[in-house]
Design a protein around this motif. Structure first.
Motif, mmCIF file in Angstrom:
data_model
loop_
_atom_site.group_PDB
_atom_site.id
_atom_site.type_symbol
_atom_site.label_atom_id
_atom_site.label_comp_id
_atom_site.label_asym_id
_atom_site.label_seq_id
_atom_site.Cartn_x
_atom_site.Cartn_y
_atom_site.Cartn_z
ATOM 1 N N ASP A 1 28.463 32.853 35.272
ATOM 2 C CA ASP A 1 28.888 31.851 34.246
ATOM 3 C C ASP A 1 28.470 32.410 32.801
ATOM 4 O O ASP A 1 28.937 32.239 32.087
ATOM 5 C CB ASP A 1 27.779 30.361 34.619
ATOM 6 N N VAL A 2 27.176 33.079 32.714
ATOM 7 C CA VAL A 2 26.833 33.833 31.604
ATOM 8 C C VAL A 2 27.766 34.808 31.192
ATOM 9 O O VAL A 2 28.065 35.252 29.955
ATOM 10 C CB VAL A 2 25.325 34.353 31.781
ATOM 11 N N VAL A 3 28.258 35.602 32.209
ATOM 12 C CA VAL A 3 29.387 36.587 31.760
ATOM 13 C C VAL A 3 30.762 36.013 31.253
ATOM 14 O O VAL A 3 31.177 36.455 30.300
ATOM 15 C CB VAL A 3 29.545 37.422 33.012
ATOM 16 N N ILE B 1 42.791 36.575 23.407
ATOM 17 C CA ILE B 1 43.236 35.543 24.224
ATOM 18 C C ILE B 1 42.739 35.711 25.692
ATOM 19 O O ILE B 1 42.608 35.050 26.387
ATOM 20 C CB ILE B 1 44.650 35.203 24.039
ATOM 21 N N PHE B 2 42.987 37.072 26.065
ATOM 22 C CA PHE B 2 42.961 37.534 27.497
ATOM 23 C C PHE B 2 41.473 37.520 27.593
ATOM 24 O O PHE B 2 40.953 36.837 28.727
ATOM 25 C CB PHE B 2 43.412 39.038 27.533
ATOM 26 N N LEU B 3 40.565 37.882 26.848
ATOM 27 C CA LEU B 3 39.027 37.501 27.007
ATOM 28 C C LEU B 3 38.768 36.152 27.278
ATOM 29 O O LEU B 3 37.816 35.923 27.925
ATOM 30 C CB LEU B 3 38.348 38.227 25.853
ATOM 31 N N LEU B 4 39.143 35.192 26.303
ATOM 32 C CA LEU B 4 38.967 33.851 26.477
ATOM 33 C C LEU B 4 39.328 33.518 27.614
ATOM 34 O O LEU B 4 38.692 32.508 28.289
ATOM 35 C CB LEU B 4 39.824 32.979 25.285
ATOM 36 N N ALA B 5 40.545 33.855 28.295
ATOM 37 C CA ALA B 5 41.119 33.031 29.501
ATOM 38 C C ALA B 5 40.347 33.750 30.616
ATOM 39 O O ALA B 5 39.856 33.039 31.604
ATOM 40 C CB ALA B 5 42.355 33.912 29.737
ATOM 41 N N VAL B 6 39.901 35.182 30.628
ATOM 42 C CA VAL B 6 39.075 35.615 31.703
ATOM 43 C C VAL B 6 37.654 34.935 31.828
ATOM 44 O O VAL B 6 36.987 34.582 32.953
ATOM 45 C CB VAL B 6 38.920 37.106 31.484
ATOM 46 N N GLY B 7 37.065 34.768 30.398
ATOM 47 C CA GLY B 7 35.931 34.111 30.457
ATOM 48 C C GLY B 7 35.771 32.630 31.000
ATOM 49 O O GLY B 7 34.654 32.400 31.712
ATOM 50 N N ALA B 8 36.885 31.910 30.460
ATOM 51 C CA ALA B 8 36.869 30.542 30.949
ATOM 52 C C ALA B 8 37.177 30.672 32.570
ATOM 53 O O ALA B 8 36.497 29.547 33.110
ATOM 54 C CB ALA B 8 38.015 29.846 30.422
ATOM 55 N N ILE B 9 37.965 31.521 33.231
ATOM 56 C CA ILE B 9 38.229 31.594 34.485
ATOM 57 C C ILE B 9 36.600 31.869 35.436
ATOM 58 O O ILE B 9 36.313 31.153 36.112
ATOM 59 C CB ILE B 9 38.948 32.659 35.065
ATOM 60 N N LEU B 10 35.858 32.800 34.789
ATOM 61 C CA LEU B 10 34.650 33.128 35.185
ATOM 62 C C LEU B 10 33.710 31.896 35.312
ATOM 63 O O LEU B 10 32.790 31.604 36.008
ATOM 64 C CB LEU B 10 33.960 34.214 34.635
ATOM 65 N N THR B 11 33.798 31.066 33.938
ATOM 66 C CA THR B 11 32.756 29.943 33.816
ATOM 67 C C THR B 11 32.994 28.745 34.611
ATOM 68 O O THR B 11 32.310 28.216 35.185
ATOM 69 C CB THR B 11 32.586 29.644 31.936
ATOM 70 N N PHE B 12 34.407 28.454 34.257
ATOM 71 C CA PHE B 12 34.859 27.018 34.958
ATOM 72 C C PHE B 12 35.347 27.152 36.523
ATOM 73 O O PHE B 12 35.287 26.249 37.096
ATOM 74 C CB PHE B 12 35.352 26.447 33.918
ATOM 75 N N ALA B 13 36.073 27.930 36.770
ATOM 76 C CA ALA B 13 37.038 28.003 37.639
ATOM 77 C C ALA B 13 36.235 28.635 39.246
ATOM 78 O O ALA B 13 36.907 28.186 40.269
ATOM 79 C CB ALA B 13 38.583 28.574 37.663
ATOM 80 N N LEU B 14 35.623 29.634 38.725
ATOM 81 C CA LEU B 14 34.919 30.430 39.974
ATOM 82 C C LEU B 14 33.732 29.871 40.436
ATOM 83 O O LEU B 14 32.831 29.725 39.540
ATOM 84 C CB LEU B 14 34.949 31.915 39.443
ATOM 85 N N ASP B 15 33.469 29.787 41.526
ATOM 86 C CA ASP B 15 32.343 29.267 42.153
ATOM 87 C C ASP B 15 31.781 30.187 43.134
ATOM 88 O O ASP B 15 31.805 30.124 44.433
ATOM 89 C CB ASP B 15 32.576 27.989 42.983
ATOM 90 N N ALA B 16 31.534 31.558 42.693
ATOM 91 C CA ALA B 16 31.034 32.617 43.633
ATOM 92 C C ALA B 16 29.972 33.234 43.032
ATOM 93 O O ALA B 16 29.552 32.909 41.980
ATOM 94 C CB ALA B 16 32.091 33.691 43.816
ATOM 95 N N SER B 17 29.090 33.701 43.798
ATOM 96 C CA SER B 17 27.795 34.375 43.258
ATOM 97 C C SER B 17 27.946 36.059 43.638
ATOM 98 O O SER B 17 28.098 36.343 44.854
ATOM 99 C CB SER B 17 26.486 33.799 44.181
ATOM 100 N N VAL B 18 27.538 36.635 42.826
ATOM 101 C CA VAL B 18 27.078 38.037 42.845
ATOM 102 C C VAL B 18 25.761 38.513 42.777
ATOM 103 O O VAL B 18 25.172 37.990 41.453
ATOM 104 C CB VAL B 18 28.259 38.807 41.645
ATOM 105 N N GLY B 19 25.357 39.369 43.686
ATOM 106 C CA GLY B 19 23.874 39.745 43.658
ATOM 107 C C GLY B 19 23.503 40.265 42.274
ATOM 108 O O GLY B 19 24.011 41.269 41.673
#
Length: 80
Positions: free
Chosen positions: A30-32, A7-25
């Motif tokens: 989104d893929v992560v 459940i933790f991995l699902l939550a972190v993945g959803a946050i990275l995909t849908f809620a976070l609008d940042a870019s790392v070099g």
């Protein structure tokens, strides 16, 4: 992997995909996020299957239990 980790991995993945609008070099967040959600879902399915196997009913024998009579002797002195 347990239910909590999945459940933790699902939550972190959803946050990275849908809620976070940042870019790392060099890293597409989104893929992560999708990879983490897939790993969490796979872990959840595997954990559910293992828990389902663990809860199976085991057949018991219907043979009667053998009883033995035990006698206690009090006329013998205790060892020194």
């Amino acid at each position: 992997m347990g239910i909590g980790t999945s459940i933790f991995l699902l939550a972190v993945g959803a946050i990275l995909t849908f809620a976070l609008d940042a870019s790392v070099g060099g890293v597409n967040l989104d893929v992560v996020g999708w990879i983490l959600m897939a790993a969490g879902l796979l872990g959840l399915v595997i954990t559910a299957l293992l828990w389902g196997r663990r809860r199976e009913v085991v057949a018991t024998t219907t043979e009667p239990v053998e009883y033995r009579r035990v006698e206690e002797r009090r006329d013998v002195a205790p060892p020194l």
